[in-house]
Motif scaffolding. Structure first.
Motif: not given
Length: 953
Positions: A654-681
């Motif tokens: 799981a990693f968070a970016t500057q745009q307020g999104n928390i992404h995920s990466l399944d290292l066994r499948r190379s897919r994204e199980p979920f994406t969470l969002n935090l509003r920019p304001e």
């Protein structure tokens, strides 16, 4: 008539038993009423004292009639105003009472003997009579009452043992709720539910459907408790028997919904509809809140979309596709019948003996990374016309790629799909790299055998008839692995051998006890983050100079106080890009030696530290090199935070970016199980923490907002704002280093104003606050302290807006004000390392912009201390505890400043002030940015803006 030789007569009689019983009961009631009427009328005519035939107007159920029916109707209790009432009244009263009870008992006994004779009949044509009896079961239970219903219940439940007549079993399930209403909830749960559960496994779909309808009726009649519906493993309820000890472990019980859940994917549409009706009825009984919490969790394995519980059709539309089984008659030509029989037997054995490993097992047994499988996955993702690589795998390859346990027949040599020879060819191509072409990789996925195997696995008509008998073997195994969604093995992350040492339970670093430190030239920029491997063999740093360095922990005692890096990773620095890159965060994957680093250029690198194990010549593990596994470009600005956790079948980064999104990466499948969002304001994300139970994620922002997400449902469930609008500097799970298995979201939070707090993020309550007072208040009495020094912070609940709402949560003026306040340069807590141990000592170590490391004892404030940061001749800090509000505690630290030497007599100066040579100061010279605890050896690691890393013992 019940023994009549004609079946038609017997069935007709059984159909009217309930009607006969009710008619006889009404006849008995009428006869009793007439006798009662005559007794009351005779009493009044005698009381008149004349021989005139005067008609009485007394009602049959008047007060006098009630006296005749009373429990104590002796002659003394009946008013006797006249002396001409003889002993015949008493005789009449006794006769009325005894006659009705005896006649009703005789009637019950006669009808009950009929019922017993019918239900225990074992003749060949007894099923029709039994089914006719079940149709009038509700009227019979009303006639008998609860006493006889308890005797009838076990007899009719035996109908489920009749395996020859499925119609009888279905009729029993249809009419069983009427008996359950008579016997009550306790008998229903103890005796009826286990029998219905056996009907759910029946071979006939009609019996399963009626059993589901029976359960739905019982749920709607409130004859099942919440524990019977949900089970103890979901509700967390622990029931104790009257003589049972509270410490005795109880076996977890599965609820009705979990046991019926698999029927939602049954091939029969009728069964699926009735199963959905049961779920919908349970939703209505439980309510919306409990339904959202419990039903969603129970139904998650069978859902394809988020469920809607409005209608049955909408619920069925959210389910996964049912697995249909087709019996196809194939003309195999030259194959003999014996070959087909043996093939079916082997296929069934393979499918039944297959087992799927857990993520922990995969990490323990997988030694080689299957590099040849990744190009196949990449090629299939780019070209949708190619078959999935999964269908191209033979037995041996399937076993190696997915770590499956398959008993492969010895006498079968599979040459039609990818085998070991193909694996070697693919490995050579991947190893050389220059021979990798699209045509070469696609050739393994475009074989005719692969397409036919895929068609056979999906059940397409006639696909298996064009190939030899080996493909049904693969089809049987593929068909079982495919719905289980078994991921392939991940790359070799390097197994971390944990358990080679434990920290002393009450260990705490001594004051100013520096063990080792790095040089000023080791890092050329601030050291922002640290990460310690789970086997405590090494730790990794993340610096603003664009590099991550690996340090072996055993060097702390092997060297003379200086610790040097054994490996430097500078993969984030581009050769042709002169712009500086900062490493914002670093994390070590669970149970491995693999590191994930997040950089300011939006890249996320996953690389493995190659560690050699101890030998007779080499007494400890040594880091020998590194290997790059993944390079990820997010394209959303800087990657601010990174964390890793394992589930039962996934390795998620799981990693968070500057745009307020928390992404995920399944290292066994190379897919994204979920994406969470935090509003920019709400501000940019400052830190992120994953719960120990892997079910929740909490993140803080620069404007004092804290978001809580449920990872299972990928939904933000709470949004808080810090009461002081303080920027959230650091977050740490309170149970992160604790051996206790806790799922409560307790989080340590480091903020401005030199304070840290322990919050329960689920309700926003502040349990403890750790505050450092200004040096000017060191000698001020507690009662004279300002009010803001004696209050604890709290989290203000913010209403979570809908995703479609365009309304800002924070106005522009408020956002500018909060941003300027966070940049005002207040003293803040930037580093946290703590743990709550329910069986031992609990502590919190903090470090911040005041260059001081403090150890707060959560059980006793007097045992807290300053580990580093005090200047020479500075008086020691004092700690005191206050009880604030209900369960909140406030721990204050008073740190006095140094007294000017001109105000102190020379004879009272410390002895070291009068010495020529003194010990060099070991404290950090700039703000402390991170703290980590190593268990073996027991050390506290601190990283600072002064480019150094220090180890305290």
């Amino acid at each position: 008539m019940i023994t009549d030789p004609s079946l038609v007569v017997r069935v007709a009689f059984v159909q009217n038993i309930a009607l006969l019983a009710e008619s006889a009961r009404r006849f008995l009631d009428v006869g009793h009423s007439v006798s009662l009427y005559e007794a009351v009328a005779g009493k009044h005519s005698r009381a008149d004292g004349n021989d005139k035939a005067t008609p009485t107007s007394t009602a049959i159920f008047s007060e006098d009639a009630a006296n005749l029916l009373g429990k104590d109707s002796s002659a003394e209790e009946i008013p006797t105003s006249s002396s001409n009432i003889d002993s015949s009244d008493t005789a009449a009263t006794t006769s009325i009472k005894s006659t009705y009870d005896s006649d009703l008992a005789v009637l019950h006994e006669v009808v009950f003997r009929w019922v017993i004779h019918i239900t225990t009949d074992a003749s060949d044509h007894s099923s029709q009579s039994k089914q006719a009896l079940l149709k009038g079961l509700s009227r019979l239970c009303n006639f008998f009452g609860s006493e006889y219903s308890f005797q009838i219940l076990p007899i009719i439940l035996a109908f489920l043992n009749d395996r020859k007549d499925w119609q009888l079993r279905a009729a029993l399930c249809k009419h069983l709720p009427s008996v359950c209403v008579s016997v009550g909830r306790a008998a229903t749960e103890q005796f009826v539910i286990p029998c219905i559960e056996t009907a759910l496994n029946d071979d006939v779909e009609s019996v399963i459907s009626e059993a589901l309808c029976c359960l739905s009726s019982l749920i709607s009649l409130s004859l099942l408790t919440r524990i019977s519906l949900l089970g103890t493993e979901i509700t967390g309820t622990t029931l104790l028997l009257p003589n049972e000890s509270p410490t005795r472990a109880r076996r977890k019980k599965q609820g009705v919904i979990r046991k019926c859940g698999s029927l939602l994917l049954h091939p029969s549409r009728v069964v699926r509809t009735n199963a959905a009706s049961l779920v919908l009825t349970s939703w209505q009984v439980l309510g919306e809140t409990d339904g959202e919490v419990f039903l969603n969790q129970l139904l998650r394995p069978y859902l394809q979309y988020k469920p809607t519980f409005e209608t049955i059709a909408q619920l069925i539309a959210c389910l996964k596709s049912p697995s249909f089984q087709k019996d196809v008659s194939l003309n195999l030509g030259s194959l003999e019948l014996s070959d087909i029989d043996s093939e079916i037997e082997i296929s069934a054995k393979l499918a039944s003996s297959l087992s799927v490993p857990s993520q922990q097992f995969v990490e323990l047994v997988s030694k080689n990374s299957l590099r040849w499988y990744e190009p196949l996955l990449l090629a299939a993702s780019r070209d949708q016309t190619l078959s999935a690589p999964f269908f191209s795998l033979g037995f041996a390859s399937l076993q190696r790629v997915h770590a499956l346990n398959i008993e492969v027949p010895v006498n079968i040599s599979n040459q039609i799909l990818i085998n070991r020879r193909d694996e070697k060819s693919l490995s050579d191509i991947v190893g050389k790299k220059e021979d990798i072409t699209v045509e070469t990789i696609n050739s393994f996925l475009t074989r005719p055998e692969v397409k036919v195997a895929e068609s056979s696995c999906k059940g397409e008509w006639g696909s298996a008839s064009v190939i030899d008998q080996l493909v049904p073997e693969n089809s049987s195994v593929h068909s079982k692995v495919l719905p289980l969604n078994v991921p392939p093995l991940s790359q070799n992350f390097g197994l971390a051998r944990t358990g080679n040492g434990n920290m002393r339970q009450n260990w705490c670093p001594k004051e100013d006890n520096l063990i080792a430190t790095t040089g000023r030239t080791e890092h050329l920029g601030p050291v922002n983050r640290l990460a310690v491997s789970e086997d405590h063999s090494f730790f990794v740093s993340a610096s603003f100079d664009g590099t991550s360095k690996v340090f072996e922990l055993q060097q702390a005692y092997d060297t003379g106080g200086d610790i040097h890096s054994c490996l430097t990773y500078d993969g984030h620095k581009a050769e042709n890009d002169p712009s500086p890159v900062r490493i914002n965060d670093v994390s070590i994957l669970e149970n491995s030696h693999t590191v994930a680093t997040a950089a300011s250029d939006g890249s996320l690198h996953v690389w493995r530290c190659d560690v050699t194990m101890p030998t007779t010549q080499q007494k400890r593990p040594r880091v020998s090199g590194h290997s790059v596994l993944r390079n990820i470009k997010t394209g959303e600005g800087e990657v601010l935070a990174v964390s890793h956790f394992n589930t039962s079948s996934a390795s998620i980064l799981a990693f968070a970016t500057q745009q307020g999104n928390i992404h995920s990466l399944d290292l066994r499948r190379s897919r994204e199980p979920f994406t969470l969002n935090l509003r920019p304001e709400l501000g940019y994300l400052t830190d992120m923490e994953v719960g120990k139970d892997k079910n929740w994620i909490v993140a803080g922002t620069s404007r004092g907002y804290v978001g809580l997400w449920d990872v299972r449902y990928q939904t933000m469930i709470k949004l808080w704002r810090h009461s002081g609008d303080s920027s959230i500097k650091r977050l740490s799970d309170a149970f992160g280093n604790s051996p206790d298995d806790q799922s409560q979201p307790l989080v340590f939070m480091g903020c401005d104003n030199n304070e840290a707090s322990l919050f329960d993020i689920s309700n926003g309550a502040c349990l403890q606050c750790y505050r450092v007072l200004d040096s000017s208040l060191s000698y001020v009495d507690q009662s004279a302290l300002p009010s803001n020094c004696l209050s604890v912070p709290y989290l203000e609940n913010i209403t979570i807006p809908s995703s479609r709402s365009g309304k800002r949560l924070v106005s522009l003026d408020k956002a500018i004000q909060m941003t300027s306040r966070s940049q005002a340069g207040n003293t803040s807590i930037n580093a946290l390392a703590g743990s709550i141990n329910l069986q031992g000592a609990s502590y919190l170590m903090t470090g911040g912009s005041d260059q001081t490391i403090r150890c707060w004892d959560l059980n006793s404030a007097s045992k807290s201390s300053c580990i580093s940061g005090a200047e020479r001749n500075q008086p020691p800090a004092s700690f005191e505890q206050l009880q604030v509000g209900g369960n909140s505690r406030l721990i204050l630290c008073r740190q006095p400043s140094i007294h000017p030497a001109s105000l102190v007599e020379s004879s009272k100066l410390p002895l070291r002030n009068r010495q020529g040579v003194v010990k060099c100061e070991s404290r950090h010279l700039d703000s402390i940015l991170d703290l980590k605890v190593a268990k073996n050896p027991a050390l506290l690691l601190s990283a600072s803006r002064d480019h150094t890393i220090k180890l305290w013992g």
